[in-house]
Design an enzyme around this catalytic site. Sequence first.
Site: not given
Length: 453
Positions: A330, A427, A326-328
């Site tokens: 990715l 993502s 998730e986020c970081g």
Amino acid sequence: MKKIMVAGTSSGSGKTTITLGLLKALIDRGLKVQPYKVGPDYVDTEYHTRVTELASRNLDMFLVQEKETLNQLFKKEAHLADIAVIEGVMGLFDGFGISKDYCSSAGVAKQLACPVLLVVDGKSASTSVAAVVKGFLEFDSDLDILGVIVNNVASLNHYQLIKTAIETYTTAKVFGYLKKDTSLSLPSRQLGLVPDRELADVLDKISLVATRLEETVDLDGILDSLQDEVVIYEEPIYPDFSEITVAYANDAAFHFYYPDNLELLKKYGVKLREFSPLKDITLPEADLYYLGGGYPEEFAKELADNQAIREQLLKKHEAGAFILAECGGLMYLGRSLEVAEKSYPMVGVFDGISHMTDRLKRFGYCYGVLEEDTLLGQTGDKLYGHEFHHSVFETSEPTSMEMIKKRDNQQIATWRGGYHKKNTFASYLHLHFYQQPYFVENMLQTIQKERKQ
């Protein structure tokens, strides 16, 4: 059990500082205090947890779609506490769109029948503060605003002017004030407060706020105004997935996890292991590797220097291990991360480059519609979450979701997002595992099926 929400008239009113001081003051009185945060925030909850030594929980109407599920998430911890303290988000009526009740502090307070302690900013004002309070009182008569704390007061005389004005022109009770003091401020960076784990003196500051509140706020009056209630919670029965192990990254670079997510995995019998992409040299054995959000850009050099973990994680991906990022996470799974015109090698699961920018690129609630079967669902399923990042991920990798943002029943933005390769899904979406019934169970069944092949 008693309960109270600390809400502000706007962001920056001082509700976080007062919430933290209140948590510490109540702890010092020998109470068992369960903290909560309205909205998707990760950093404020870490501060709550540091003070109370109990994991703070998020109460979010968008991330958790079913009303009863959100109520149960509150009850499952509240029934063990003497008092539940909920920190609001933004201003009291600010939510998603113009609805005063959807994803707002007011909406959560009404859903949980929770009294509200309103924090107002007294800086450079006196009688005008009464007009603000009157507006908040009359805007929604169904909301129980218990009283007011005035923040940023210049002096005792200044406070007396504001207090007299509020109690003359409104029905609100004023419980006290917090004097303006820049030494009590907590440092911020691009995504909000600097995480508490990066600050050596954070507890000293919070203790000082608690002391000030004891001196200038009628805490006894607040507690006496709250009703005692009996909270009944019955733990559901969960299927057993005890043969599955999940390893999640947990260090200064990756630590954005909802405690409810990790605990839900445990309820299914899953074994949890922690590892640090910053410091460890050996990746633990696991069926799923979970890389949450955080601040990889602040530790890009250290992540790049730990070549051993990067190579092992890439080999796990190539061997078909499940990876959720998730986020970081990715950003870490891309080929490189560019910060201040310097490029740092990352894991390389996806052929993409993360660039840090000087402003928010995506912010707020959204959902992704899966266009292929993945670890998290099947084609057509919706993944509800939020994005909050300054980076962009430049890649030629195919996307696996249509991202949609709606507000006030109007679609306001669409874009492409999410990347699925082998058994890795990554993502920018931050996900809450309670968002839909059987969300985690379906994910674990996917992993279990693969293990048996």
